[in-house]
Scaffold this motif. Structure first.
Motif, PDB file in Angstrom:
ATOM      1  N   HIS A 168       0.896  -1.272   0.093  1.00  0.00           N
ATOM      2  CA  HIS A 168      -0.054   0.116  -0.007  1.00  0.00           C
ATOM      3  C   HIS A 168       0.973   1.361  -0.058  1.00  0.00           C
ATOM      4  O   HIS A 168       1.799   1.355   0.761  1.00  0.00           O
ATOM      5  N   LEU A 169       0.537   1.971  -0.752  1.00  0.00           N
ATOM      6  CA  LEU A 169       1.164   3.647  -0.983  1.00  0.00           C
ATOM      7  C   LEU A 169       0.381   4.544  -0.054  1.00  0.00           C
ATOM      8  O   LEU A 169      -0.731   4.709  -0.820  1.00  0.00           O
ATOM      9  N   SER A 170       0.862   5.077   0.773  1.00  0.00           N
ATOM     10  CA  SER A 170      -0.036   6.190   1.577  1.00  0.00           C
ATOM     11  C   SER A 170       0.489   7.584   0.750  1.00  0.00           C
ATOM     12  O   SER A 170       1.514   7.699   0.449  1.00  0.00           O
ATOM     13  N   SER A 171      -0.723   8.390   1.148  1.00  0.00           N
ATOM     14  CA  SER A 171      -0.304   9.789   0.501  1.00  0.00           C
ATOM     15  C   SER A 171      -0.244  10.833   1.473  1.00  0.00           C
ATOM     16  O   SER A 171      -0.655  10.669   2.739  1.00  0.00           O
ATOM     17  N   ILE A 172       0.335  11.824   1.266  1.00  0.00           N
ATOM     18  CA  ILE A 172       0.516  12.967   2.302  1.00  0.00           C
ATOM     19  C   ILE A 172      -1.056  13.310   2.763  1.00  0.00           C
ATOM     20  O   ILE A 172      -1.081  13.694   3.964  1.00  0.00           O
ATOM     21  N   LYS A 173      -1.953  13.552   1.748  1.00  0.00           N
ATOM     22  CA  LYS A 173      -3.066  13.890   1.846  1.00  0.00           C
ATOM     23  C   LYS A 173      -3.821  12.936   2.879  1.00  0.00           C
ATOM     24  O   LYS A 173      -4.427  13.506   3.898  1.00  0.00           O
ATOM     25  N   GLU A 174      -3.604  11.716   2.719  1.00  0.00           N
ATOM     26  CA  GLU A 174      -4.107  10.898   3.553  1.00  0.00           C
ATOM     27  C   GLU A 174      -3.631  10.847   5.020  1.00  0.00           C
ATOM     28  O   GLU A 174      -4.391  10.825   6.002  1.00  0.00           O
ATOM     29  N   ILE A 215       7.498   7.601  -4.099  1.00  0.00           N
ATOM     30  CA  ILE A 215       7.317   7.250  -5.377  1.00  0.00           C
ATOM     31  C   ILE A 215       6.402   8.495  -5.770  1.00  0.00           C
ATOM     32  O   ILE A 215       5.535   8.896  -5.346  1.00  0.00           O
ATOM     33  N   ARG A 216       6.970   9.048  -6.936  1.00  0.00           N
ATOM     34  CA  ARG A 216       6.346  10.242  -7.409  1.00  0.00           C
ATOM     35  C   ARG A 216       5.526   9.862  -8.451  1.00  0.00           C
ATOM     36  O   ARG A 216       5.379   8.696  -8.896  1.00  0.00           O
ATOM     37  N   GLY A 217       4.501  10.847  -8.928  1.00  0.00           N
ATOM     38  CA  GLY A 217       3.623  10.554  -9.865  1.00  0.00           C
ATOM     39  C   GLY A 217       1.967  10.355  -9.219  1.00  0.00           C
ATOM     40  O   GLY A 217       1.757  10.308  -8.071  1.00  0.00           O
ATOM     41  N   ARG A 218       1.263  10.296 -10.312  1.00  0.00           N
ATOM     42  CA  ARG A 218      -0.308  10.096 -10.061  1.00  0.00           C
ATOM     43  C   ARG A 218      -0.643   8.787  -9.101  1.00  0.00           C
ATOM     44  O   ARG A 218      -1.439   8.953  -8.236  1.00  0.00           O
ATOM     45  N   SER A 219      -0.024   7.893  -9.355  1.00  0.00           N
ATOM     46  CA  SER A 219      -0.106   6.473  -8.684  1.00  0.00           C
ATOM     47  C   SER A 219       1.075   6.335  -7.495  1.00  0.00           C
ATOM     48  O   SER A 219       1.299   5.272  -7.211  1.00  0.00           O
ATOM     49  N   LEU A 268       3.660  18.237   6.617  1.00  0.00           N
ATOM     50  CA  LEU A 268       4.167  16.493   6.243  1.00  0.00           C
ATOM     51  C   LEU A 268       5.167  16.574   4.972  1.00  0.00           C
ATOM     52  O   LEU A 268       5.755  15.565   4.947  1.00  0.00           O
ATOM     53  N   SER A 269       4.883  17.536   4.233  1.00  0.00           N
ATOM     54  CA  SER A 269       5.797  17.306   3.158  1.00  0.00           C
ATOM     55  C   SER A 269       7.125  17.480   3.432  1.00  0.00           C
ATOM     56  O   SER A 269       8.083  16.854   2.718  1.00  0.00           O
ATOM     57  N   LYS A 270       7.472  18.424   4.344  1.00  0.00           N
ATOM     58  CA  LYS A 270       8.936  18.463   4.830  1.00  0.00           C
ATOM     59  C   LYS A 270       9.675  17.385   5.718  1.00  0.00           C
ATOM     60  O   LYS A 270      10.497  16.859   5.318  1.00  0.00           O
ATOM     61  N   VAL A 271       8.409  16.872   6.279  1.00  0.00           N
ATOM     62  CA  VAL A 271       9.060  15.657   7.257  1.00  0.00           C
ATOM     63  C   VAL A 271       9.034  14.660   6.192  1.00  0.00           C
ATOM     64  O   VAL A 271       9.788  13.851   6.568  1.00  0.00           O
ATOM     65  N   VAL A 272       8.102  14.167   5.173  1.00  0.00           N
ATOM     66  CA  VAL A 272       8.201  13.092   4.323  1.00  0.00           C
ATOM     67  C   VAL A 272       9.581  13.109   3.511  1.00  0.00           C
ATOM     68  O   VAL A 272      10.237  12.113   3.299  1.00  0.00           O
ATOM     69  N   PHE A 273      10.114  14.360   3.127  1.00  0.00           N
ATOM     70  CA  PHE A 273      11.303  14.571   2.391  1.00  0.00           C
ATOM     71  C   PHE A 273      12.342  14.109   3.211  1.00  0.00           C
ATOM     72  O   PHE A 273      13.276  13.402   2.799  1.00  0.00           O
TER      73      PHE A 273
END
Length: 146
Positions: free
Chosen positions: A24-30, A58-62, A42-47
């Motif tokens: 499963h790939l989680s999103s920052i929005k989720e 993993i970048r991109g739509r999916s 969260l974007s800064k933390v994830v980076f």
């Protein structure tokens, strides 16, 4: 001792992502919606977690986020050391004039250092897997669903 919100958010990201199935790939929005945390923060933390090779982004739509290592290989003490940049328990400041600033006794310095080492001794005994063990109350509190 108080950890920064940044460290708290980092641990939340790891717990959230680790609670999902491995594919499963989680999103920052989720994650943002689950914890009520700004997507920008969260974007800064994830980076940062990605740079530390704790998660794979993993970048991109999916695309999305997943753990790079199994939860049992992610040590909490190590994560906290990497996320916090300063473990000074008391800041005694700089000299403001010719007068010496009050300095702690050697015994106080020793006691504080021993307390810090004890803090990490305990945290080093836990991995992300320990945080993900079945615990219905914790799951409710963290709003995590498997």
């Amino acid at each position: 001792m108080r950890l920064k919100k940044y460290t708290d958010y980092s641990l939340r990201v790891l717990v959230y992502v680790g609670s999902k199935e491995q594919d499963h790939l989680s999103s920052i929005k989720e994650i943002s919606q689950a914890f009520g945390i700004s997507q920008n923060h969260l974007s800064k933390v994830v980076f940062h977690l990605g740079k530390l090779e704790l998660i794979q982004t993993i970048r991109g739509r999916s695309g999305g986020i997943k753990l790079l290592e199994p939860p049992e290989n992610i040590n909490l003490g190590e994560v906290i050391r990497k996320m916090e940049n300063d473990f000074v328990l008391i800041d005694y400041g700089q000299k403001e004039s010719q007068e010496e600033v009050l300095k702690p006794s050697d015994q106080l310095k020793y006691a504080l250092e021993e307390a810090l080492q004890s803090f990490f001794f305990v945290l080093n005994q836990y991995t992300l897997k320990d945080l993900l063990q079945e615990n219905d109350e914790a799951t409710k509190i963290l709003h995590l669903e498997k």
